[in-house]
Motif scaffolding. Structure first.
Motif, PDB file in Angstrom:
ATOM      1  N   SER A 228      -7.861  -9.179  -7.773  1.00 16.98           N
ATOM      2  CA  SER A 228      -7.834  -9.032  -6.314  1.00 16.98           C
ATOM      3  C   SER A 228      -6.446  -9.421  -5.824  1.00 16.98           C
ATOM      4  O   SER A 228      -6.144 -10.605  -5.674  1.00 16.98           O
ATOM      5  CB  SER A 228      -8.886  -9.925  -5.658  1.00 16.98           C
ATOM      6  OG  SER A 228     -10.168  -9.609  -6.145  1.00 16.98           O
TER       7      SER A 228
ATOM      8  N   ASN B 172     -13.726   1.095  -8.473  1.00 19.51           N
ATOM      9  CA  ASN B 172     -13.034   0.463  -7.334  1.00 19.51           C
ATOM     10  C   ASN B 172     -12.436   1.566  -6.474  1.00 19.51           C
ATOM     11  O   ASN B 172     -12.508   2.756  -6.824  1.00 19.51           O
ATOM     12  CB  ASN B 172     -11.999  -0.571  -7.789  1.00 19.51           C
ATOM     13  CG  ASN B 172     -10.731   0.070  -8.314  1.00 19.51           C
ATOM     14  OD1 ASN B 172     -10.757   1.171  -8.863  1.00 19.51           O
ATOM     15  ND2 ASN B 172      -9.603  -0.604  -8.159  1.00 19.51           N
ATOM     16  N   PHE B 173     -11.858   1.196  -5.321  1.00 25.49           N
ATOM     17  CA  PHE B 173     -11.564   2.193  -4.304  1.00 25.49           C
ATOM     18  C   PHE B 173     -10.154   2.082  -3.734  1.00 25.49           C
ATOM     19  O   PHE B 173      -9.514   1.029  -3.796  1.00 25.49           O
ATOM     20  CB  PHE B 173     -12.593   2.076  -3.161  1.00 25.49           C
ATOM     21  CG  PHE B 173     -14.002   2.251  -3.645  1.00 25.49           C
ATOM     22  CD1 PHE B 173     -14.481   3.512  -3.939  1.00 25.49           C
ATOM     23  CD2 PHE B 173     -14.820   1.154  -3.859  1.00 25.49           C
ATOM     24  CE1 PHE B 173     -15.773   3.684  -4.425  1.00 25.49           C
ATOM     25  CE2 PHE B 173     -16.112   1.309  -4.344  1.00 25.49           C
ATOM     26  CZ  PHE B 173     -16.593   2.580  -4.621  1.00 25.49           C
ATOM     27  N   ALA B 174      -9.724   3.200  -3.138  1.00 26.78           N
ATOM     28  CA  ALA B 174      -8.424   3.255  -2.476  1.00 26.78           C
ATOM     29  C   ALA B 174      -8.476   2.498  -1.147  1.00 26.78           C
ATOM     30  O   ALA B 174      -9.544   2.334  -0.546  1.00 26.78           O
ATOM     31  CB  ALA B 174      -8.027   4.708  -2.239  1.00 26.78           C
ATOM     32  N   PHE B 175      -7.299   2.046  -0.695  1.00 24.51           N
ATOM     33  CA  PHE B 175      -7.148   1.565   0.674  1.00 24.51           C
ATOM     34  C   PHE B 175      -7.790   2.594   1.609  1.00 24.51           C
ATOM     35  O   PHE B 175      -7.609   3.784   1.397  1.00 24.51           O
ATOM     36  CB  PHE B 175      -5.644   1.435   0.965  1.00 24.51           C
ATOM     37  CG  PHE B 175      -5.304   0.991   2.348  1.00 24.51           C
ATOM     38  CD1 PHE B 175      -5.226  -0.351   2.657  1.00 24.51           C
ATOM     39  CD2 PHE B 175      -5.049   1.927   3.339  1.00 24.51           C
ATOM     40  CE1 PHE B 175      -4.901  -0.762   3.945  1.00 24.51           C
ATOM     41  CE2 PHE B 175      -4.732   1.519   4.628  1.00 24.51           C
ATOM     42  CZ  PHE B 175      -4.657   0.176   4.929  1.00 24.51           C
TER      43      PHE B 175
ATOM     44  N   LEU C 187      -7.449  -4.163  -7.410  1.00 25.75           N
ATOM     45  CA  LEU C 187      -6.576  -3.109  -7.951  1.00 25.75           C
ATOM     46  C   LEU C 187      -7.002  -2.613  -9.318  1.00 25.75           C
ATOM     47  O   LEU C 187      -6.725  -1.470  -9.675  1.00 25.75           O
ATOM     48  CB  LEU C 187      -5.130  -3.616  -8.041  1.00 25.75           C
ATOM     49  CG  LEU C 187      -4.411  -3.885  -6.729  1.00 25.75           C
ATOM     50  CD1 LEU C 187      -2.931  -4.115  -6.981  1.00 25.75           C
ATOM     51  CD2 LEU C 187      -4.595  -2.738  -5.737  1.00 25.75           C
TER      52      LEU C 187
ATOM     53  N   ALA D 135      -8.325  -6.311  -1.805  1.00 28.40           N
ATOM     54  CA  ALA D 135      -7.448  -5.401  -2.548  1.00 28.40           C
ATOM     55  C   ALA D 135      -7.672  -5.501  -4.060  1.00 28.40           C
ATOM     56  O   ALA D 135      -6.835  -5.984  -4.814  1.00 28.40           O
ATOM     57  CB  ALA D 135      -5.978  -5.626  -2.194  1.00 28.40           C
TER      58      ALA D 135
ATOM     59  N   VAL E 274     -10.683   4.921  -7.300  1.00 32.70           N
ATOM     60  CA  VAL E 274      -9.383   4.847  -7.977  1.00 32.70           C
ATOM     61  C   VAL E 274      -9.618   4.766  -9.489  1.00 32.70           C
ATOM     62  O   VAL E 274      -9.206   5.636 -10.234  1.00 32.70           O
ATOM     63  CB  VAL E 274      -8.547   3.656  -7.491  1.00 32.70           C
ATOM     64  CG1 VAL E 274      -7.273   3.507  -8.318  1.00 32.70           C
ATOM     65  CG2 VAL E 274      -8.167   3.843  -6.025  1.00 32.70           C
TER      66      VAL E 274
ATOM     67  N   LYS F 174      -4.367   6.306  -1.970  1.00 31.32           N
ATOM     68  CA  LYS F 174      -3.922   5.849  -3.292  1.00 31.32           C
ATOM     69  C   LYS F 174      -4.430   6.847  -4.320  1.00 31.32           C
ATOM     70  O   LYS F 174      -5.574   7.254  -4.276  1.00 31.32           O
ATOM     71  CB  LYS F 174      -4.456   4.455  -3.589  1.00 31.32           C
ATOM     72  CG  LYS F 174      -3.927   3.884  -4.893  1.00 31.32           C
ATOM     73  CD  LYS F 174      -4.491   2.487  -5.142  1.00 31.32           C
ATOM     74  CE  LYS F 174      -4.247   2.058  -6.577  1.00 31.32           C
ATOM     75  NZ  LYS F 174      -2.985   1.382  -6.793  1.00 31.32           N
TER      76      LYS F 174
ATOM     77  N   ASN G  11     -10.649  -0.993  -0.340  1.00 30.42           N
ATOM     78  CA  ASN G  11     -10.328  -1.562  -1.653  1.00 30.42           C
ATOM     79  C   ASN G  11     -10.807  -2.993  -1.871  1.00 30.42           C
ATOM     80  O   ASN G  11     -10.466  -3.604  -2.875  1.00 30.42           O
ATOM     81  CB  ASN G  11      -8.822  -1.431  -1.952  1.00 30.42           C
ATOM     82  CG  ASN G  11      -7.965  -2.055  -0.878  1.00 30.42           C
ATOM     83  OD1 ASN G  11      -8.478  -2.685   0.052  1.00 30.42           O
ATOM     84  ND2 ASN G  11      -6.663  -1.897  -0.999  1.00 30.42           N
ATOM     85  N   GLU G  12     -11.636  -3.520  -0.970  1.00 34.72           N
ATOM     86  CA  GLU G  12     -12.223  -4.830  -1.267  1.00 34.72           C
ATOM     87  C   GLU G  12     -13.543  -4.659  -2.052  1.00 34.72           C
ATOM     88  O   GLU G  12     -14.098  -5.634  -2.547  1.00 34.72           O
ATOM     89  CB  GLU G  12     -12.493  -5.617   0.011  1.00 34.72           C
ATOM     90  CG  GLU G  12     -13.733  -5.185   0.749  1.00 34.72           C
ATOM     91  CD  GLU G  12     -13.606  -5.328   2.255  1.00 34.72           C
ATOM     92  OE1 GLU G  12     -14.199  -6.257   2.804  1.00 34.72           O
ATOM     93  OE2 GLU G  12     -12.917  -4.493   2.874  1.00 34.72           O
TER      94      GLU G  12
ATOM     95  N   ASP H 253       0.821  -1.216   0.000  1.00 35.89           N
ATOM     96  CA  ASP H 253       0.000   0.000   0.000  1.00 35.89           C
ATOM     97  C   ASP H 253       0.858   1.270   0.000  1.00 35.89           C
ATOM     98  O   ASP H 253       0.605   2.178  -0.782  1.00 35.89           O
ATOM     99  CB  ASP H 253      -0.981  -0.033   1.168  1.00 35.89           C
ATOM    100  CG  ASP H 253      -1.989  -1.172   0.995  1.00 35.89           C
ATOM    101  OD1 ASP H 253      -2.612  -1.236  -0.074  1.00 35.89           O
ATOM    102  OD2 ASP H 253      -2.116  -2.012   1.896  1.00 35.89           O
TER     103      ASP H 253
END
Lengths: 115, 394
Positions: free
Chosen positions: B355, B310-313, B340, B338, B296, B251, B316-317, A45
């Motif tokens: 993932s 989808n999404f940042a940390f 990506l 995660a 993201v 991110k 991100n799931e 990350d």
């Protein structure tokens, strides 16, 4: 009272204070499971800006030679609170100060690989 | 007698065909359904195909593939893989071998292919700038250092091919958009435009007309009309976060030409849990759609009826699907940990999602949202299909 004794005491007190502040933080190291999570977080990350190999990207390189000169406290503060005006966010939602210190120590000696 | 001979001949032919299959890739095939999945930590790519949703094999030895990017030759045979460590590898998708590999920079985040397919251009952080290579030989033809002030070089983001052998890109440190014309590949001509604070990525609209640079250092997008470059760049969606506190960004979002759908541009709001929508003619804001985290990738299905996010940390799931007519989220799910990246098949009946922390790629039906297939992959990140070769800005 003897002046030189006073000076001796003062110097000793000063040395003790120095020794205390230079000593590593007394907080316990993260558990092995937690260490793995932190390694994963840093590589993957943090790695999205600093690179998975920590050689830099949008964020600067986090390799030992670059970090050597920087004081631990400043690096811990950057991890926890971010750096305003840059893209570096604060990560204090995801780790405490002891964990950030553990990360800084590992970064300075060469960061562990992913398991 | 003749019959028997024929039948044994056909058995022999079948056996030979089977043998050929087993020792692939000697079998004759097209490339229009091929793709590449990045296995970022392993320095390896999987070659995949989306006619039957399968993995065909691996190609190893591609270096540091964090933030890897892939473009394709116009015949769809070769993938050019850009690695973080400056590696540029030309991979033959049919033989599944490395055709050519160079280290072209110290730190790179991607590249692009020229309108005529003859130039591969890399965008670099270190040394900051872009470099043009012959697509066949990977010979260095020219470079444009991103020296925005004497001795000061910027990191380059958002590189996109635009018609006329040109490339548009943004300079993160300089706050500028540059357009370089490679009509003479050894003597590029560059024009500079102001952008705004810290452009983080860029995109060109599918017709090649508008270049948009998303800004990190301020709320807004910088827009350059390449049909009227003399008019210069302008700001759109300025101050979209006004009155709200910006959240920390774990991110950076990504932009690309998939942001245009149903006459609107669908863009990630930086530091907000929102997708911004702007009319793609007036560039006025028309909606903001609340979503589960910081976007993201905001990617339109090729027909434009859905936009997938989808999404940042640390969110991100999750993946969310927006209906572009109703302008609201119609589906929320988690294909793994995660997530990506995602990539639609050329006509959008399915989408592939990677993932990273679940070590798999999930193929999802975009009409029913049912999982069609799960393919194992080692910490997968980017997924790239050869259909990109035929699109402007990919």
């Amino acid at each position: 009272m003897d002046r030189s004794l006073l000076i001796h005491v003062a110097v000793l007190l000063g040395l003790t204070a120095l020794a205390v502040s230079a000593a590593p933080a007394a907080e316990p190291a993260p558990t092995p499971e937690r260490q793995q999570t932190l390694v994963h977080m840093v590589r993957q990350d943090c790695g999205s800006c600093h690179g998975m190999r920590l050689a830099g990207g949008l964020g600067p390189a986090l390799l030992p030679e670059r970090l050597a000169e920087l004081p631990d406290e400043a690096l811990v503060a950057t991890i926890l609170n971010g750096r305003p005006g840059t893209a570096m966010p604060g990560w204090n939602r995801f780790m405490d100060e002891a964990e950030a210190s553990w990360i800084v120590a590992r970064l300075k000696e060469g960061f562990p690989s992913l398991q | 007698m003749t019959m028997r001979l024929l039948s044994s001949l056909s058995t022999l032919a079948a056996t030979l065909a089977l043998t050929a299959c087993a020792s692939a890739p000697t079998e004759l095939r097209g490339t229009g359904d091929l793709g590449v999945v990045i296995e970022r930590a392993a320095g390896r790519v999987q070659i995949v195909e989306h006619s039957h949703d399968s993995s065909l094999g691996n190609v190893d030895g591609l270096g540091d593939l964090s933030h890897a990017h892939v473009v394709f030759s116009r015949d769809g045979r070769y993938a050019y893989v850009f690695g973080r460590d400056g590696g540029l590898t030309k991979v033959d998708l049919l033989t599944r071998r490395i055709a050519k590999r160079i280290i072209q920079a110290g730190n790179s985040i991607g590249g692009s292919v020229s309108q005529d397919g003859r130039l591969i251009v890399a965008q670099n952080y270190q040394p900051g700038g872009i470099k043009a290579f012959d697509a066949d030989t990977l010979e260095l033809l020219s470079e444009v250092p991103a020296e925005y002030a004497p001795g000061k070089f910027s990191r380059v983001v958002g590189l996109a091919d635009v018609p006329g052998q040109r490339f548009a890109y943004a300079l993160f440190d300089a706050g500028e958009i540059w357009v370089s014309d490679f009509s003479d590949p050894r003597k590029p001509v560059t024009t500079r435009y102001p952008a705004g604070k810290q452009p983080y990525d860029g995109l060109v609209t599918p017709d090649g007309r508008y270049f948009l640079a998303g800004l990190f250092g301020e709320d807004g997008i910088s827009l350059l009309d390449l049909w009227h470059p003399e008019a210069g760049s302008r700001k759109i969606l300025s101050g979209y976060g006004r009155g709200e506190e910006k959240l920390p960004v774990f991110k950076m979002p990504h932009l690309r030409g998939w942001s245009l759908a149903a006459g609107q541009a669908w863009l990630p709001a930086v530091g907000h849990h929102e997708v911004l929508v702007a009319d793609a003619r007036s560039w006025q804001e028309t909606a903001r759609i609340p979503v589960k985290g910081q976007p993201v990738f905001v990617m339109a299905r090729p027909d434009g009826r859905q936009v997938w996010v989808n999404f940042a940390f640390p969110d991100n799931e999750w993946v969310q699907v927006i209906d572009t007519v109703e302008k609201r989220v119609i589906h929320t799910f988690s294909p793994g940990k995660a997530v990506l990246h995602l990539e639609f098949t050329p006509r959008g009946e399915e989408v592939w999602l990677s993932s990273r922390d679940s070590n798999r790629v999930t193929v999802v039906d975009t009409a029913s949202f049912a999982v069609r297939k799960e393919l194992p992959a080692d910490a997968p990140s980017g997924i790239f299909f050869t259909s990109r070769a035929q699109r402007i800005g990919f």
